[in-house]
Motif scaffolding. Structure first.
Motif, PDB file in Angstrom:
ATOM      1  N   ALA A 103       6.480   2.519  17.373  1.00 60.05           N
ATOM      2  CA  ALA A 103       6.374   2.499  18.830  1.00 60.05           C
ATOM      3  C   ALA A 103       6.310   3.911  19.367  1.00 60.05           C
ATOM      4  O   ALA A 103       6.866   4.849  18.785  1.00 60.05           O
ATOM      5  N   VAL A 104       5.627   4.060  20.511  1.00 59.52           N
ATOM      6  CA  VAL A 104       5.546   5.324  21.237  1.00 59.52           C
ATOM      7  C   VAL A 104       5.733   5.015  22.720  1.00 59.52           C
ATOM      8  O   VAL A 104       5.193   4.028  23.229  1.00 59.52           O
ATOM      9  N   SER A 105       6.507   5.857  23.396  1.00 58.37           N
ATOM     10  CA  SER A 105       6.712   5.723  24.838  1.00 58.37           C
ATOM     11  C   SER A 105       6.518   7.080  25.488  1.00 58.37           C
ATOM     12  O   SER A 105       6.997   8.095  24.966  1.00 58.37           O
ATOM     13  N   ASP A 106       5.792   7.105  26.616  1.00 61.89           N
ATOM     14  CA  ASP A 106       5.488   8.376  27.277  1.00 61.89           C
ATOM     15  C   ASP A 106       5.643   8.226  28.790  1.00 61.89           C
ATOM     16  O   ASP A 106       5.344   7.168  29.361  1.00 61.89           O
TER      17      ASP A 106
ATOM     18  N   ARG B 173       9.904  10.372  35.761  1.00 59.62           N
ATOM     19  CA  ARG B 173      10.757  10.061  34.618  1.00 59.62           C
ATOM     20  C   ARG B 173      10.167   8.849  33.905  1.00 59.62           C
ATOM     21  O   ARG B 173       9.317   8.137  34.445  1.00 59.62           O
ATOM     22  N   ASN B 174      10.624   8.632  32.689  1.00 61.72           N
ATOM     23  CA  ASN B 174      10.173   7.479  31.918  1.00 61.72           C
ATOM     24  C   ASN B 174      11.151   6.330  32.138  1.00 61.72           C
ATOM     25  O   ASN B 174      12.328   6.427  31.769  1.00 61.72           O
ATOM     26  N   GLU B 175      10.673   5.253  32.733  1.00 63.61           N
ATOM     27  CA  GLU B 175      11.514   4.093  33.021  1.00 63.61           C
ATOM     28  C   GLU B 175      11.254   2.957  32.034  1.00 63.61           C
ATOM     29  O   GLU B 175      11.748   1.841  32.237  1.00 63.61           O
TER      30      GLU B 175
ATOM     31  N   ASP C 269      18.978  19.707  38.679  1.00 63.88           N
ATOM     32  CA  ASP C 269      18.259  18.436  38.728  1.00 63.88           C
ATOM     33  C   ASP C 269      17.089  18.381  37.758  1.00 63.88           C
ATOM     34  O   ASP C 269      16.387  17.369  37.688  1.00 63.88           O
ATOM     35  N   GLY C 270      16.854  19.488  37.030  1.00 63.09           N
ATOM     36  CA  GLY C 270      15.784  19.489  36.040  1.00 63.09           C
ATOM     37  C   GLY C 270      14.441  19.941  36.567  1.00 63.09           C
ATOM     38  O   GLY C 270      13.414  19.650  35.939  1.00 63.09           O
ATOM     39  N   TYR C 271      14.409  20.645  37.701  1.00 67.11           N
ATOM     40  CA  TYR C 271      13.150  21.130  38.267  1.00 67.11           C
ATOM     41  C   TYR C 271      13.141  22.657  38.301  1.00 67.11           C
ATOM     42  O   TYR C 271      14.183  23.307  38.470  1.00 67.11           O
ATOM     43  N   CYS C 272      11.947  23.231  38.149  1.00 66.00           N
ATOM     44  CA  CYS C 272      11.805  24.687  38.162  1.00 66.00           C
ATOM     45  C   CYS C 272      11.964  25.212  39.589  1.00 66.00           C
ATOM     46  O   CYS C 272      11.331  24.699  40.523  1.00 66.00           O
TER      47      CYS C 272
ATOM     48  N   GLU D  10      14.597  13.906  27.384  1.00 63.89           N
ATOM     49  CA  GLU D  10      14.568  13.262  26.074  1.00 63.89           C
ATOM     50  C   GLU D  10      13.681  12.026  26.074  1.00 63.89           C
ATOM     51  O   GLU D  10      12.969  11.752  25.109  1.00 63.89           O
ATOM     52  N   ARG D  11      13.680  11.269  27.172  1.00 64.19           N
ATOM     53  CA  ARG D  11      12.910  10.037  27.235  1.00 64.19           C
ATOM     54  C   ARG D  11      11.468  10.244  27.682  1.00 64.19           C
ATOM     55  O   ARG D  11      10.702   9.283  27.753  1.00 64.19           O
ATOM     56  N   ASP D  12      11.076  11.472  28.007  1.00 66.28           N
ATOM     57  CA  ASP D  12       9.707  11.686  28.476  1.00 66.28           C
ATOM     58  C   ASP D  12       8.683  11.279  27.422  1.00 66.28           C
ATOM     59  O   ASP D  12       7.609  10.781  27.754  1.00 66.28           O
ATOM     60  N   HIS D  13       8.988  11.524  26.171  1.00 62.32           N
ATOM     61  CA  HIS D  13       8.093  11.111  25.089  1.00 62.32           C
ATOM     62  C   HIS D  13       8.958  10.754  23.884  1.00 62.32           C
ATOM     63  O   HIS D  13       9.677  11.597  23.345  1.00 62.32           O
ATOM     64  N   MET D  14       8.874   9.499  23.470  1.00 65.57           N
ATOM     65  CA  MET D  14       9.692   9.012  22.353  1.00 65.57           C
ATOM     66  C   MET D  14       8.791   8.341  21.330  1.00 65.57           C
ATOM     67  O   MET D  14       7.850   7.635  21.688  1.00 65.57           O
ATOM     68  N   GLU D  15       9.082   8.563  20.067  1.00 61.50           N
ATOM     69  CA  GLU D  15       8.339   7.937  18.972  1.00 61.50           C
ATOM     70  C   GLU D  15       9.333   7.458  17.917  1.00 61.50           C
ATOM     71  O   GLU D  15      10.348   8.113  17.675  1.00 61.50           O
ATOM     72  N   ARG D  16       8.997   6.330  17.303  1.00 59.81           N
ATOM     73  CA  ARG D  16       9.815   5.861  16.185  1.00 59.81           C
ATOM     74  C   ARG D  16       8.945   5.022  15.267  1.00 59.81           C
ATOM     75  O   ARG D  16       8.088   4.257  15.737  1.00 59.81           O
ATOM     76  N   GLU D  17       9.163   5.181  13.978  1.00 61.20           N
ATOM     77  CA  GLU D  17       8.427   4.404  12.985  1.00 61.20           C
ATOM     78  C   GLU D  17       9.389   3.919  11.915  1.00 61.20           C
ATOM     79  O   GLU D  17      10.126   4.706  11.329  1.00 61.20           O
TER      80      GLU D  17
END
Length: 456
Positions: free
Chosen positions: A190-193, A200-202, A164-167, A177-184
């Protein structure tokens, strides 16, 4: 301070519409003619020295939009003066369903409507990028100074990560992958965090650079915020952003009126989110009911920027701001929220301070999704007379810079030449404020044509 940061037009003093083909009687308080839609404030001479950071279009710079057809969403375009909080007939909506999508409370771990646990997470900006260490000869895992091996927790560097992605050791949610996204792109960034509280990033965004039929460039930015209390909000925001960006990228080169293109993009985004209710989720979950349950939902805000025109469109409480390069001029908020607080203020029942202090402030009254009350895409067009930047963002940012003046202070002075850097700074501003929600922001510089240059 009122919700709208846009300058209010003075009384035009006209008895009839100045359009010779219309001549419809008008009220002195009207901004637009109710019959033909002409901008009545264009007939008012601007007082000397009065500052107008954004100006309605006084002369057509695009072909006329298609006529309004109340029976077809695909051909209806709202005029800039129309505000949310009304039905398609312009009547107030005293009772509408709401979706609660406010920021998480800072105290104690709780479970929110969408199964959204508040998890303490390290500030993503504090992560140290260490140079990879040479692997030990015996094949053991690298030490603290090297890369974290696959399957090992990035926080404690000891526990294994479960499916499930937890320690399994410290319980820390691993980066996705979507936790922090950047594009120029060339003219938009744009930046999303994920922020510091959500697991999670919604949020999602889409950027597009295209050209108009005459070859002039146009930059498109779409930002969507998944409603956490709904099912699959992350899928909803991604589907909406992708659909809206695609429609604008195809419609503008064909010469579609930009407000019409924005309207059609929002309608397409709504259809994409509604379609999710009929399909199984990415996690294998069953389809949501179209007439019950808690169907996928999100808000949307977008901008189209050319060398002459700025168009914004939205549904929900994601926002667009105008910030001039010369900060001695006023900034402006270009959108009006579809929210409980906004309706209370608009109806005169509460002051803005009272409304936003209420626990119901972030209950939204407009969203994209199968169970939306009524789809009301809002669009507005502006023709700025000076350079600046257009900021479109989710409430994960504007909760920490709500007023236009506060947003202007948070935007770096060189945002027009370094939009990606500016977007990172704004995300950092929200993280410093607590990062209680996902944070997404897109910036697009605007530079008006030189004085005296005509429309091509």
């Amino acid at each position: 301070m009122r919700m709208s940061q846009k300058p209010q037009p003075p009384s035009h003093g006209l008895d009839v519409c100045p359009n010779p083909e219309c001549a419809e009687p008008v009220d002195p308080r009207d901004r637009y003619c109710g019959a033909c839609g002409d901008d009545l404030s264009a007939a008012v001479e601007q007082p000397a020295g009065e500052d107008r950071p954004t100006m309605p279009i006084a002369a057509p710079v695009w072909p006329e939009a298609p006529p309004r057809d109340p029976g077809s969403l695909s051909t209806m375009t709202q005029h800039p003066g129309e505000l949310p909080g009304t039905d398609s007939g312009g009547q107030e909506l005293p009772t509408v369903p709401v979706r609660t999508d406010g920021p998480a409370e800072p105290s104690g771990p709780t479970v929110r409507g969408g199964g959204d646990f508040e998890l303490a997470a390290p500030d993503p900006r504090a992560a140290v990028r260490a140079e990879p260490a040479a692997a030990p000869a015996d094949g053991a895992a690298a030490g603290a100074g090297g890369e974290v091996p696959d399957g090992v927790c990035v926080a404690c560097r000891a526990g294994r990560v479960d499916g499930d992605g937890y320690c399994e050791n410290c319980g820390h949610a691993q980066p996705r992958e979507r936790d922090h996204m950047e594009r120029e792109l060339g003219t938009v960034a744009a930046v999303s965090d994920r922020g510091l509280r959500h697991h999670r990033n919604e949020d999602a965004f889409a950027l597009t650079e295209t050209t108009l039929p005459d070859g002039r460039p146009a930059a498109v930015a779409i930002v969507c915020d998944g409603v956490s209390s709904a099912h699959r909000p992350d899928e909803a925001s991604a589907a909406a952003a992708r659909a809206a960006g695609a429609v604008l990228g195809e419609a503008l080169p064909r010469g579609t009126h930009p407000q019409q293109a924005m309207h059609e993009a929002i309608v397409a985004a709504a259809e994409a989110v509604t379609a999710l209710a009929r399909t199984a989720g990415a996690d294998g979950g069953g389809a949501d009911s179209l007439h019950g349950g808690n169907s996928p939902a999100c808000t949307i805000v977008g901008s189209v920027v050319t060398d002459e025109l700025l168009v914004v469109g939205w549904v929900g409480d994601s926002r667009a701001y105008w910030v001039p390069d010369d900060r001695s001029g006023p900034a402006a908020r270009l959108t009006e929220d579809d929210s409980w607080a906004a309706q209370m203020v608009k109806a005169g029942l509460m002051s803005e301070e009272q409304a936003y202090a209420d626990e119901r402030a972030h209950a939204i009254t407009g969203w994209l999704g199968a169970d939306a009350y009524e789809l009301e895409p809002h669009t507005a067009a502006f023709k700025p007379d000076r350079p600046g930047v257009v900021v479109v963002c989710t409430d994960g940012l504007w909760n920490y810079a709500e007023a236009a003046e506060s947003m202007a202070r948070a935007v770096p002075a060189d945002a027009a030449v370094r939009p990606l850097h500016a977007a990172r700074v704004l995300v950092g501003h929200a993280l410093d404020g607590g990062g209680h929600d996902n944070i997404t922001v897109a910036l697009t510089p605007f530079a008006p044509p030189p004085a005296g240059a005509g429309s091509s």
